[in-house]
Scaffold this active site. Structure first.
Site, PDB file in Angstrom:
ATOM      1  N   ASP A   7      -0.668  -1.785 -10.421  1.00 33.91           N
ATOM      2  CA  ASP A   7      -1.065  -3.119  -9.999  1.00 33.91           C
ATOM      3  C   ASP A   7       0.069  -4.057 -10.437  1.00 33.91           C
ATOM      4  OD1 ASP A   7      -2.670  -5.374  -9.230  1.00 33.91           O
ATOM      5  OD2 ASP A   7      -3.275  -5.599 -11.323  1.00 33.91           O
ATOM      6  N   ASP A   9      -0.118  -8.195 -11.124  1.00 33.69           N
ATOM      7  CA  ASP A   9      -0.459  -9.253 -12.075  1.00 33.69           C
ATOM      8  C   ASP A   9      -1.311  -8.711 -13.212  1.00 33.69           C
ATOM      9  OD1 ASP A   9       0.783 -11.544 -10.760  1.00 33.69           O
ATOM     10  OD2 ASP A   9      -0.675 -11.162  -9.180  1.00 33.69           O
TER      11      ASP A   9
END
Length: 274
Positions: A7, A9
């Site tokens: 992922d 953020d």
């Protein structure tokens, strides 16, 4: 070959509090919108996947009227898109300034995965320009080109729906049993699990108290050795991975073997120091 999918953020860099939040608020200010999200308010907004989707939570009839916005849905969509474009510009400038450091261990583990022949990817529901700016910050110019990036509106349903991961798996031609995801939130975990993927969670600024049931391993970070030492504190280890002070590629490879019942051939990994 196995794959390591990050992922963006909260995983590559802890960007929400010092990157996205000020970028949203500066955008609101520039457009003359009568709202500024506090840290507490934004802690709730991060549970919503996608920046445009977070902005759309503002669009109550009262807010639309107070801000002098159009009532036509198509015109509102155009307005939100304009806000989001500007917000992305502000955010990428913040990332480009270097004020937000990469999270511990992400470049170290990604480098080991690349050297071992693993496929590397990022799967995020943030705007692609934002994701690429964080990826280069975290991985550097030499490693970044070895990543496939799946981001933004390539799928309609955002996390916690599994769509971004199923899309990435399809595009890369990957078997879910041969991929490990690194996430930081419950929404991300649910997305990965829904796609049939093993998931390691590295908790971030807004996610430490979330429910990570189903994760293969939960740690405070991947950790890094000296001189910038950060120790990975284990919060949950249901498969008995027992990582050392720094999560290694061998630990992630072991998760794939454990998830498959230990019946597969060993997964290539970096040599584990003892």
């Amino acid at each position: 070959m196995p794959a390591l999918v990050f992922d963006c953020d909260g995983v590559l860099a802890d960007t929400e509090r010092d990157g996205h939040l000020p970028a949203f608020n500066r955008t609101f200010e520039e457009f003359g919108l009568p709202v500024r999200w506090s840290d507490e308010e934004y802690a709730e907004k991060v549970r919503i996947g996608g920046g445009k989707e977070r902005m759309r939570t503002l669009l109550t009839p009262e807010f639309v009227a107070a801000a002098g916005l159009p009532s036509d849905p198509a015109a509102l969509d155009e307005q939100v898109a304009a806000w989001h474009r500007r917000k992305t510009e502000i955010y990428t400038a913040i990332i480009g300034s270097g004020s937000i450091p990469p999270r511990p261990g992400v470049r170290r583990v990604a480098t080991a995965a690349h050297e071992a022949g693993w496929t590397l990817a990022v799967a995020s529901t943030s705007a692609e320009a934002s994701v690429r700016s964080v990826l280069e910050l975290a991985m550097g110019r030499e490693l970044t080109p070895h990543f496939s990036v799946f981001a933004g509106d390539v799928v309609q349903r955002k996390k916690p729906a599994p769509d971004i991961y199923t899309f990435a798996l399809h595009r890369l031609g990957l078997d879910p049993a041969h991929a490990v995801v690194i996430e930081d939130s419950r929404n991300g975990l649910l997305s990965a699990l829904g796609a049939g993927l093993a998931c390691v969670v590295t908790t971030s600024a807004y996610t430490g108290q979330e429910d990570f049931t189903g994760a293969s391993l939960v740690v405070t970070s991947l950790g890094d050795p000296p001189p910038e030492e950060t120790v990975a504190q284990v919060l949950s280890d249901p498969l008995g991975t027992d990582p050392g002070p720094y999560v290694e590629l061998a630990d992630l490879a072991g998760l794939l073997t454990a998830a498959d019942g230990g019946d597969t051939d060993p997964v290539p990994s970096d040599p584990r120091p003892h």
